[in-house]
Design a protein around this motif. Structure first.
Motif, PDB file in Angstrom:
ATOM      1  N   LEU A  44       0.863 -11.207   5.157  1.00  0.00           N
ATOM      2  CA  LEU A  44       2.173 -11.846   5.191  1.00  0.00           C
ATOM      3  C   LEU A  44       3.072 -11.156   4.175  1.00  0.00           C
ATOM      4  N   LEU A  45       4.279 -10.782   4.604  1.00  0.00           N
ATOM      5  CA  LEU A  45       5.268 -10.197   3.702  1.00  0.00           C
ATOM      6  C   LEU A  45       6.493 -11.100   3.689  1.00  0.00           C
ATOM      7  N   LEU A  46       6.706 -11.766   2.576  1.00  0.00           N
ATOM      8  CA  LEU A  46       7.856 -12.635   2.372  1.00  0.00           C
ATOM      9  C   LEU A  46       9.027 -11.751   1.956  1.00  0.00           C
ATOM     10  N   VAL A  47      10.113 -11.767   2.734  1.00  0.00           N
ATOM     11  CA  VAL A  47      11.253 -10.891   2.459  1.00  0.00           C
ATOM     12  C   VAL A  47      12.441 -11.729   2.015  1.00  0.00           C
ATOM     13  N   ALA A  48      12.914 -11.445   0.802  1.00  0.00           N
ATOM     14  CA  ALA A  48      14.094 -12.105   0.255  1.00  0.00           C
ATOM     15  C   ALA A  48      15.202 -11.074   0.060  1.00  0.00           C
ATOM     16  N   HIS A  49      16.379 -11.541  -0.305  1.00  0.00           N
ATOM     17  CA  HIS A  49      17.519 -10.649  -0.453  1.00  0.00           C
ATOM     18  C   HIS A  49      17.347  -9.688  -1.623  1.00  0.00           C
TER      19      HIS A  49
ATOM     20  N   ALA B 174      -4.956 -12.251   4.856  1.00  0.00           N
ATOM     21  CA  ALA B 174      -5.786 -11.384   4.012  1.00  0.00           C
ATOM     22  C   ALA B 174      -5.020 -10.942   2.776  1.00  0.00           C
ATOM     23  N   GLY B 175      -3.708 -10.923   2.871  1.00  0.00           N
ATOM     24  CA  GLY B 175      -2.867 -10.559   1.741  1.00  0.00           C
ATOM     25  C   GLY B 175      -1.493 -11.152   1.895  1.00  0.00           C
ATOM     26  N   VAL B 176      -0.904 -11.559   0.787  1.00  0.00           N
ATOM     27  CA  VAL B 176       0.458 -12.096   0.778  1.00  0.00           C
ATOM     28  C   VAL B 176       1.220 -11.376  -0.322  1.00  0.00           C
ATOM     29  N   ALA B 177       2.392 -10.879   0.016  1.00  0.00           N
ATOM     30  CA  ALA B 177       3.231 -10.183  -0.951  1.00  0.00           C
ATOM     31  C   ALA B 177       4.684 -10.468  -0.617  1.00  0.00           C
ATOM     32  N   CYS B 178       5.561  -9.987  -1.488  1.00  0.00           N
ATOM     33  CA  CYS B 178       6.987 -10.121  -1.216  1.00  0.00           C
ATOM     34  C   CYS B 178       7.649  -8.755  -1.284  1.00  0.00           C
ATOM     35  N   ALA B 179       8.821  -8.676  -0.698  1.00  0.00           N
ATOM     36  CA  ALA B 179       9.648  -7.479  -0.738  1.00  0.00           C
ATOM     37  C   ALA B 179      11.101  -7.935  -0.688  1.00  0.00           C
ATOM     38  N   PHE B 180      11.979  -6.991  -0.988  1.00  0.00           N
ATOM     39  CA  PHE B 180      13.393  -7.341  -1.087  1.00  0.00           C
ATOM     40  C   PHE B 180      14.240  -6.422  -0.219  1.00  0.00           C
ATOM     41  N   LEU B 181      15.257  -6.996   0.386  1.00  0.00           N
ATOM     42  CA  LEU B 181      16.156  -6.245   1.248  1.00  0.00           C
ATOM     43  C   LEU B 181      16.961  -5.230   0.440  1.00  0.00           C
ATOM     44  N   GLU B 182      17.431  -5.644  -0.730  1.00  0.00           N
ATOM     45  CA  GLU B 182      18.191  -4.728  -1.572  1.00  0.00           C
ATOM     46  C   GLU B 182      18.131  -5.181  -3.022  1.00  0.00           C
ATOM     47  N   ILE B 183      18.553  -4.327  -3.902  1.00  0.00           N
ATOM     48  CA  ILE B 183      18.683  -4.550  -5.343  1.00  0.00           C
ATOM     49  C   ILE B 183      17.332  -4.536  -6.067  1.00  0.00           C
ATOM     50  N   ALA B 184      16.352  -5.305  -5.623  1.00  0.00           N
ATOM     51  CA  ALA B 184      15.070  -5.429  -6.318  1.00  0.00           C
ATOM     52  C   ALA B 184      13.975  -4.629  -5.601  1.00  0.00           C
ATOM     53  N   GLU B 185      12.883  -4.466  -6.292  1.00  0.00           N
ATOM     54  CA  GLU B 185      11.723  -3.747  -5.751  1.00  0.00           C
ATOM     55  C   GLU B 185      10.551  -4.700  -5.628  1.00  0.00           C
ATOM     56  N   PRO B 186       9.666  -4.460  -4.678  1.00  0.00           N
ATOM     57  CA  PRO B 186       9.649  -3.346  -3.748  1.00  0.00           C
ATOM     58  C   PRO B 186      10.599  -3.575  -2.573  1.00  0.00           C
ATOM     59  N   SER B 187      11.009  -2.489  -1.958  1.00  0.00           N
ATOM     60  CA  SER B 187      11.808  -2.567  -0.741  1.00  0.00           C
ATOM     61  C   SER B 187      10.920  -3.064   0.398  1.00  0.00           C
ATOM     62  N   ILE B 188      11.522  -3.397   1.501  1.00  0.00           N
ATOM     63  CA  ILE B 188      10.749  -3.837   2.664  1.00  0.00           C
ATOM     64  C   ILE B 188       9.793  -2.728   3.102  1.00  0.00           C
ATOM     65  N   SER B 189      10.283  -1.505   3.190  1.00  0.00           N
ATOM     66  CA  SER B 189       9.428  -0.390   3.608  1.00  0.00           C
ATOM     67  C   SER B 189       8.259  -0.200   2.652  1.00  0.00           C
ATOM     68  N   ASP B 190       8.542  -0.256   1.342  1.00  0.00           N
ATOM     69  CA  ASP B 190       7.460  -0.103   0.366  1.00  0.00           C
ATOM     70  C   ASP B 190       6.468  -1.256   0.453  1.00  0.00           C
ATOM     71  N   GLY B 191       6.980  -2.474   0.649  1.00  0.00           N
ATOM     72  CA  GLY B 191       6.090  -3.624   0.790  1.00  0.00           C
ATOM     73  C   GLY B 191       5.178  -3.478   1.996  1.00  0.00           C
ATOM     74  N   LEU B 192       5.728  -3.031   3.113  1.00  0.00           N
ATOM     75  CA  LEU B 192       4.919  -2.810   4.320  1.00  0.00           C
ATOM     76  C   LEU B 192       3.902  -1.696   4.088  1.00  0.00           C
ATOM     77  N   ARG B 193       4.330  -0.603   3.464  1.00  0.00           N
ATOM     78  CA  ARG B 193       3.404   0.505   3.176  1.00  0.00           C
ATOM     79  C   ARG B 193       2.236   0.043   2.308  1.00  0.00           C
ATOM     80  N   ARG B 194       2.532  -0.772   1.302  1.00  0.00           N
ATOM     81  CA  ARG B 194       1.466  -1.284   0.418  1.00  0.00           C
ATOM     82  C   ARG B 194       0.462  -2.125   1.200  1.00  0.00           C
ATOM     83  N   GLN B 195       0.959  -2.955   2.100  1.00  0.00           N
ATOM     84  CA  GLN B 195       0.047  -3.788   2.876  1.00  0.00           C
ATOM     85  C   GLN B 195      -0.776  -2.943   3.847  1.00  0.00           C
ATOM     86  N   ILE B 196      -0.176  -1.938   4.422  1.00  0.00           N
ATOM     87  CA  ILE B 196      -0.915  -1.041   5.316  1.00  0.00           C
ATOM     88  C   ILE B 196      -1.981  -0.297   4.522  1.00  0.00           C
ATOM     89  N   ALA B 197      -1.626   0.161   3.320  1.00  0.00           N
ATOM     90  CA  ALA B 197      -2.597   0.849   2.465  1.00  0.00           C
ATOM     91  C   ALA B 197      -3.744  -0.077   2.065  1.00  0.00           C
TER      92      ALA B 197
END
Length: 125
Positions: A5-10, A35-58
């Motif tokens: 699960l990737l929780l995406v906030a602004h 199996a894993g829960v993390a968050c990502a951010f659309l802009e301003i903060a890290e990780p970005s959505i792409s980075d959050g997805l990459r981390r979960q795939i890894a």
């Protein structure tokens, strides 16, 4: 299947607001069916959505549910998040990436909002 699960906030310039989202993701992970829960951010903060997805795939995700932590179906929910998810789908076609409905669309939000408003009345008496 290894579902994450990737929780995406602004994202905010106020780090305490971003930390609030990080703590929420940590809380959601406790006893979770994911199996894993993390968050990502659309802009301003890290990780970005792409980075959050990459981390979960890894981390071995074969399916990822992206949950937009937004109250209204504006541009971010309708265009920006789907565009970033689609970009990752092209990069990792072996991983199923789904986008859940945004938070504000959930029927369960109605009683929560009414309870919050009612609780305020109790503070006034």
């Amino acid at each position: 299947m290894n579902t994450h699960l990737l929780l995406v906030a602004h994202g905010s310039r106020l780090e305490q607001a971003n930390d609030e989202i990080r703590r929420l993701a940590d809380t959601l992970a406790i006893g979770s069916r994911y199996a894993g829960v993390a968050c990502a951010f659309l802009e301003i903060a890290e990780p970005s959505i792409s980075d959050g997805l990459r981390r979960q795939i890894a981390a071995g995700a074969r399916r990822i549910v992206v949950l937009p932590y937004f109250l209204a179906a504006g541009r971010h929910v309708g265009i920006d998040i789907p565009a970033q998810v689609e970009g990752m789908r092209c990069q990792a076609p072996e991983v199923e990436i789904l986008i859940a409905e945004h938070l504000g669309s959930a029927a369960a939000m109605r009683p929560v909002l009414l309870d919050l408003a009612f609780d305020c009345l109790g503070e006034l008496s």
